[in-house]
Write a protein that holds these residues in place. Structure first.
Motif, short mmCIF file in Angstrom:
data_model
loop_
_atom_site.label_atom_id
_atom_site.label_comp_id
_atom_site.label_asym_id
_atom_site.label_seq_id
_atom_site.Cartn_x
_atom_site.Cartn_y
_atom_site.Cartn_z
N THR A 166 33.63 36.56 37.99
CA THR A 166 34.18 37.59 38.87
C THR A 166 33.32 37.76 40.11
N ILE B 25 43.64 39.38 36.76
CA ILE B 25 42.84 38.97 35.61
C ILE B 25 43.65 37.97 34.81
N PHE C 262 38.39 37.43 36.56
CA PHE C 262 39.05 38.57 37.19
C PHE C 262 38.41 38.85 38.55
#
Length: 337
Positions: A32, A255, A80
């Protein structure tokens, strides 16, 4: 061996939770852009909820490239925080597997992946024009993205690296205004893009961008919503966001579970928790981010609810433009910059 330019923000959950996470003996690896303070906080909240995770954080463009480079041997279990176009591109590369999280049915259709059930959105962020209200009057500020090429704004705004998610998003938002029915950009559009760069301070680092505001050259900020306030606070000025004519590009962060994960049950459990209205409300309270789930918006602080309608969105079909973006950015890099 892990590339050293990527920083692992947290490795293990609290030992006290080991008994509750026995079914998920190994931590899942999460890629992420949400690093530093946010990544640490997410890791702590996940641990408290019984999810043991390792976060690998880097810039959106770097992570996108890393995920593609690892296609033959994926190292992440969940991804995500990448924006619409990046997640759409990774989906076309068969990087994800189908999973419809528990909170998906409450989402507006624009944030659901009804066709493939792979990518679901949880936050939205407008990419805005803002200005230093201490140095520029409202009457003198641009009212549209297309105003930026005017002579009075020469050297007053910064364009960052086209690898940055924010820069890429507003460049796409500008280019699609010049697209024909086939999605091809007109000569007028490429001429405008050249003028946009010629009129700008062009930088490749965040420090160089900040320096342009510190020394007073730049007074117009092209930035994601939260970044506007952060930069204004760091530099020390009052920022005002413009509700632009023709709309503002909105990006939403998604996500997804990586195809090939050997931690599927743990990955599903984490996705169900992460996008839930309960956690999205907690995130909104902590960082002021605007969630997309209606229940989460309704439970967020009043300021967050107000920010959700502060600017008008530009209509962009990110799934449609995603296959074209690399070519557009390459032309900008080779022919315009």
């Amino acid at each position: 061996m892990m590339n050293t330019k990527f920083r692992v923000l947290a490795f293990t959950a609290l030992a006290a939770l080991s008994a509750t996470t026995a079914a998920f003996a190994e931590p899942i690896t999460v890629y992420t852009p949400q690093g530093e303070e946010r990544g640490i906080w997410i890791t702590e909240q996940a641990a408290a909820a019984g999810h043991e995770i390792e976060i690998l954080s880097a810039g959106g463009g770097e992570l996108f490239d890393r995920i593609l480079a690892e296609k033959a041997n994926p190292q992440a279990d969940v991804v995500f925080g990448l924006i619409d176009a990046a997640m759409a591109s990774l989906k076309t590369e068969s990087m994800f597997q189908a999973y419809e999280p528990a909170w998906a049915k409450g989402l507006p259709a624009v944030y659901r992946d009804d066709a493939d059930k792979m990518v679901y959105k949880f936050w939205q962020t407008p990419i805005v024009i803002a200005y230093n209200a201490d140095a520029m009057d409202a009457a003198d500020a641009p009212t549209s993205w297309l105003d930026l090429t005017k002579p009075e704004y020469s050297g007053k705004y910064v364009i960052g690296s086209s690898a940055w998610q924010t820069t890429k998003s507003y460049l796409v938002g500008i280019l699609v205004r010049f697209a024909d029915e086939n999605g091809d950009i007109s000569d007028e559009g490429w001429t405008f893009m050249q003028d946009l760069y010629d009129n700008a301070i062009v930088v490749e680092s965040g420090d160089a961008k900040t320096a342009a505001f510190v020394n007073g050259d730049a007074v117009i900020d092209l930035n994601w919503f939260g970044g506007v306030g952060r930069q204004a606070a760091d530099v020390g000025y009052t920022a005002t966001i413009v509700d632009t004519e023709g709309g503002t590009p909105f990006i939403s962060e998604g996500i997804a579970i990586m195809d090939g994960t050997d931690q599927l049950d743990a990955a599903k459990a984490f996705v169900d928790w992460f996008g839930s209205p309960e956690f999205m409300i907690a995130y909104a309270q902590e960082f002021g981010q605007v969630p997309v789930h209606p229940e989460a918006v309704a439970g967020s602080p009043m300021e967050v609810q107000a920010n959700a309608t502060l600017v008008s969105p530009q209509d962009i079909d990110w799934d449609d433009v995603a296959p074209k973006i690399d070519g557009w950015m390459q032309r900008i890099e080779l022919d315009i910059k």
